[in-house]
Design an enzyme around this catalytic site. Structure first.
Site, PDB file in Angstrom:
ATOM      1  N   GLY A  13      34.352  33.232  34.393  1.00 58.71           N
ATOM      2  CA  GLY A  13      34.735  32.218  35.386  1.00 58.71           C
ATOM      3  C   GLY A  13      33.545  31.537  36.026  1.00 58.71           C
ATOM      4  O   GLY A  13      33.373  31.569  37.240  1.00 58.71           O
ATOM      5  N   ALA A  14      32.723  30.883  35.183  1.00 57.57           N
ATOM      6  CA  ALA A  14      31.486  30.297  35.723  1.00 57.57           C
ATOM      7  C   ALA A  14      31.504  28.768  35.724  1.00 57.57           C
ATOM      8  O   ALA A  14      30.470  28.152  35.954  1.00 57.57           O
ATOM      9  CB  ALA A  14      30.282  30.827  34.938  1.00 57.57           C
ATOM     10  N   SER A  15      32.673  28.168  35.494  1.00 51.88           N
ATOM     11  CA  SER A  15      32.678  26.696  35.471  1.00 51.88           C
ATOM     12  C   SER A  15      32.486  26.098  36.854  1.00 51.88           C
ATOM     13  O   SER A  15      32.133  24.929  36.990  1.00 51.88           O
ATOM     14  CB  SER A  15      33.980  26.183  34.831  1.00 51.88           C
ATOM     15  N   ASN A  91      33.788  37.855  37.483  1.00 51.61           N
ATOM     16  CA  ASN A  91      33.916  36.946  38.627  1.00 51.61           C
ATOM     17  C   ASN A  91      35.205  36.125  38.604  1.00 51.61           C
ATOM     18  O   ASN A  91      35.673  35.687  39.651  1.00 51.61           O
ATOM     19  CB  ASN A  91      32.685  36.014  38.648  1.00 51.61           C
ATOM     20  N   SER A 143      36.375  41.236  47.269  1.00 49.03           N
ATOM     21  CA  SER A 143      36.433  40.357  48.446  1.00 49.03           C
ATOM     22  C   SER A 143      36.571  41.229  49.686  1.00 49.03           C
ATOM     23  O   SER A 143      37.116  42.340  49.605  1.00 49.03           O
ATOM     24  CB  SER A 143      37.657  39.449  48.337  1.00 49.03           C
ATOM     25  N   TYR A 156      46.625  39.076  46.238  1.00 46.06           N
ATOM     26  CA  TYR A 156      45.166  38.934  46.117  1.00 46.06           C
ATOM     27  C   TYR A 156      44.455  40.165  46.686  1.00 46.06           C
ATOM     28  O   TYR A 156      43.544  40.726  46.050  1.00 46.06           O
ATOM     29  CB  TYR A 156      44.736  37.660  46.850  1.00 46.06           C
ATOM     30  N   ALA A 158      45.618  43.168  47.068  1.00 48.65           N
ATOM     31  CA  ALA A 158      45.873  44.328  46.200  1.00 48.65           C
ATOM     32  C   ALA A 158      44.986  44.263  44.964  1.00 48.65           C
ATOM     33  O   ALA A 158      44.411  45.277  44.534  1.00 48.65           O
ATOM     34  CB  ALA A 158      47.344  44.382  45.802  1.00 48.65           C
ATOM     35  N   LYS A 160      42.081  42.838  44.694  1.00 50.37           N
ATOM     36  CA  LYS A 160      40.682  43.040  45.066  1.00 50.37           C
ATOM     37  C   LYS A 160      40.426  44.498  45.495  1.00 50.37           C
ATOM     38  O   LYS A 160      39.332  45.025  45.250  1.00 50.37           O
ATOM     39  CB  LYS A 160      40.279  42.051  46.164  1.00 50.37           C
ATOM     40  N   ILE A 189      33.032  32.124  51.636  1.00 51.94           N
ATOM     41  CA  ILE A 189      31.973  31.389  50.935  1.00 51.94           C
ATOM     42  C   ILE A 189      32.429  29.939  50.785  1.00 51.94           C
ATOM     43  O   ILE A 189      33.533  29.673  50.306  1.00 51.94           O
ATOM     44  CB  ILE A 189      31.708  32.001  49.534  1.00 51.94           C
TER      45      ILE A 189
HETATM   46  P1  NAP Z   1      36.658  28.986  42.086  1.00 50.18           P
HETATM   47  O1  NAP Z   1      35.672  27.967  42.566  1.00 50.18           O
HETATM   48  O2  NAP Z   1      38.113  28.653  42.099  1.00 50.18           O
HETATM   49  O3  NAP Z   1      36.224  29.434  40.605  1.00 50.18           O
HETATM   50  C1  NAP Z   1      36.998  30.356  39.892  1.00 50.18           C
HETATM   51  C2  NAP Z   1      36.468  30.460  38.481  1.00 50.18           C
HETATM   52  O4  NAP Z   1      37.288  31.387  37.774  1.00 50.18           O
HETATM   53  C3  NAP Z   1      36.510  29.144  37.736  1.00 50.18           C
HETATM   54  O5  NAP Z   1      35.356  29.003  36.962  1.00 50.18           O
HETATM   55  C4  NAP Z   1      37.740  29.316  36.838  1.00 50.18           C
HETATM   56  O6  NAP Z   1      37.614  28.640  35.610  1.00 50.18           O
HETATM   57  C5  NAP Z   1      37.707  30.791  36.565  1.00 50.18           C
HETATM   58  N1  NAP Z   1      39.012  31.308  36.150  1.00 50.18           N
HETATM   59  C6  NAP Z   1      40.179  31.297  36.834  1.00 50.18           C
HETATM   60  N2  NAP Z   1      41.144  31.861  36.094  1.00 50.18           N
HETATM   61  C7  NAP Z   1      40.566  32.234  34.915  1.00 50.18           C
HETATM   62  C8  NAP Z   1      41.040  32.865  33.735  1.00 50.18           C
HETATM   63  N3  NAP Z   1      42.321  33.262  33.612  1.00 50.18           N
HETATM   64  N4  NAP Z   1      40.174  33.087  32.726  1.00 50.18           N
HETATM   65  C9  NAP Z   1      38.872  32.705  32.830  1.00 50.18           C
HETATM   66  N5  NAP Z   1      38.364  32.102  33.915  1.00 50.18           N
HETATM   67  C10 NAP Z   1      39.212  31.865  34.941  1.00 50.18           C
HETATM   68  O7  NAP Z   1      36.517  30.334  42.930  1.00 50.18           O
HETATM   69  P2  NAP Z   1      35.264  30.979  43.708  1.00 50.18           P
HETATM   70  O8  NAP Z   1      35.467  30.731  45.160  1.00 50.18           O
HETATM   71  O9  NAP Z   1      33.984  30.601  43.084  1.00 50.18           O
HETATM   72  O10 NAP Z   1      35.558  32.536  43.468  1.00 50.18           O
HETATM   73  C11 NAP Z   1      34.901  33.308  42.473  1.00 50.18           C
HETATM   74  C12 NAP Z   1      35.227  34.781  42.695  1.00 50.18           C
HETATM   75  O11 NAP Z   1      34.802  35.166  44.007  1.00 50.18           O
HETATM   76  C13 NAP Z   1      36.717  35.105  42.628  1.00 50.18           C
HETATM   77  O12 NAP Z   1      36.899  36.368  42.024  1.00 50.18           O
HETATM   78  C14 NAP Z   1      37.126  35.136  44.081  1.00 50.18           C
HETATM   79  O13 NAP Z   1      38.256  35.944  44.285  1.00 50.18           O
HETATM   80  C15 NAP Z   1      35.891  35.738  44.714  1.00 50.18           C
HETATM   81  N6  NAP Z   1      35.749  35.462  46.148  1.00 50.18           N
HETATM   82  C16 NAP Z   1      35.597  34.189  46.610  1.00 50.18           C
HETATM   83  C17 NAP Z   1      35.465  33.987  47.985  1.00 50.18           C
HETATM   84  C18 NAP Z   1      35.270  32.615  48.574  1.00 50.18           C
HETATM   85  O14 NAP Z   1      35.239  32.495  49.804  1.00 50.18           O
HETATM   86  N7  NAP Z   1      35.105  31.560  47.804  1.00 50.18           N
HETATM   87  C19 NAP Z   1      35.509  35.072  48.857  1.00 50.18           C
HETATM   88  C20 NAP Z   1      35.669  36.351  48.341  1.00 50.18           C
HETATM   89  C21 NAP Z   1      35.781  36.534  46.977  1.00 50.18           C
HETATM   90  P3  NAP Z   1      38.487  27.329  35.196  1.00 50.18           P
HETATM   91  O15 NAP Z   1      38.468  26.404  36.378  1.00 50.18           O
HETATM   92  O16 NAP Z   1      37.772  26.818  34.002  1.00 50.18           O
HETATM   93  O17 NAP Z   1      39.860  27.830  34.893  1.00 50.18           O
END
Ligand code: NAP
Length: 248
Positions: A13-15, A91, A143, A156, A158, A160, A189
């Site tokens: 999930g790095a896009s 991720n 998280s 979510y 559960a 995490k 974040i």
């Molecule tokens: P984001 O901007 O929505 O990015 C999520 C990434 O996951 C995207 O690259 C997406 O790819 C990929 N993804 C989603 N479903 C997928 C699947 N089935 N297979 C492969 N890739 C998939 O989210 P983020 O905020 O960066 O979060 C990243 C991680 O950090 C997550 O695990 C999230 O729960 C955790 N987190 C985030 C926060 C926050 O405040 N942002 C806080 C705590 C934890 P596509 O778009 O290509 O589908």
């Protein structure tokens, strides 16, 4: 010489967002980087070019993290592309929020499968490779919500919390083989996603954080560099918060 030079990493999930920041920072530290995306194909392809321009081996795969057999294929492809796997960052994650009363079975299953089952999928598929190497660092992105719970996010939270139990169990099972397993728990974040939220609401969140700001994806990436590097070779089974003191 970067902190990760000569290491091969896979980040799911790095896009966008945090995963993208981890991929870029890993490449800057000299790691070869394989990564996945699912729906954001253009961003995925652009990232592969951006990473390769840093002079490391870079490879993006379109792969659904919740799909068990796709994960087996992904690990095989990563190892044949990069030569080995030293750092695995789980991720990929999604939210589908609603109060329990309005949460459907689909919303529950989807979030558990993408966030939690995905970690099982990649770790299971890479265990043999990591055990043969007798080294490896697994980093699972959980998280603060997995530690604390959150109204409207039972699925979510559960998923995490499940990641934390999984991470610690892997640390116990694979420690004797030289494999480390840690969880990173980001707080709030600020990403493109949060940029579209109401500024007043976001400001009130910032005000409630001891460091008085939201985190940057780079704050999470920095901890992942540490956990992936040889600076953390005696650290396993831990949950490390990157939350500006939110849970203090
Ligand atoms: P984001 O901007 O929505 O990015 C999520 C990434 O996951 C995207 O690259 C997406 O790819 C990929 N993804 C989603 N479903 C997928 C699947 N089935 N297979 C492969 N890739 C998939 O989210 P983020 O905020 O960066 O979060 C990243 C991680 O950090 C997550 O695990 C999230 O729960 C955790 N987190 C985030 C926060 C926050 O405040 N942002 C806080 C705590 C934890 P596509 O778009 O290509 O589908």
């Amino acid at each position: 010489m970067g902190l990760l030079s000569g290491k091969n990493a896979l980040i799911t999930g790095a896009s966008k967002g945090i995963g993208r920041a981890i991929a870029l920072r890993f490449a800057e530290e000299g790691a070869n980087v394989a990564f996945t995306y699912l729906s954001s194909v253009e961003q995925g392809e652009a990232l592969e070019k951006e990473l390769a321009a840093k002079g490391i081996k870079a490879k993006g795969f379109r792969s659904d993290a919740s799909d068990f057999s796709a994960a087996e294929q992904l690990i095989n492809d990563t190892v044949s592309e990069l030569g080995s796997l030293d750092i695995l960052v789980n991720n990929a994650g999604i939210t589908q929020d609603n109060l329990l009363m309005r949460m459907t079975e689909e919303m529950w299953d989807k979030v558990i499968n993408v966030n939690l089952k995905s970690c099982f999928n990649t770790v299971k598929a890479s265990t043999r490779t990591l055990m043969k190497q007798k080294t490896g660092s697994i980093i699972n992105i959980t998280s603060v919500v997995g530690v604390k719970g959150n109204a409207g996010q039972a699925n979510y939270a559960a998923s995490k919390a499940g990641i934390i139990g999984f991470t610690k169990s892997v640390a116990l099972e694979l420690g004797s083989r030289g494999i480390r397993s840690n969880a990173v728990a980001p707080g709030f974040i600020e990403t493109e996603m949060t940029a579209s939220l109401d500024e007043k609401v976001v400001q009130s969140w910032r005000d409630g954080i001891p460091l008085k700001r939201g985190g940057d994806p780079k704050d999470v990436a920095a901890l992942c560099v540490f956990l992936g590097s040889d600076m953390s070779t005696y650290i396993t089974g831990q949950v490390l918060n990157v939350d500006g003191g939110m849970l203090t």
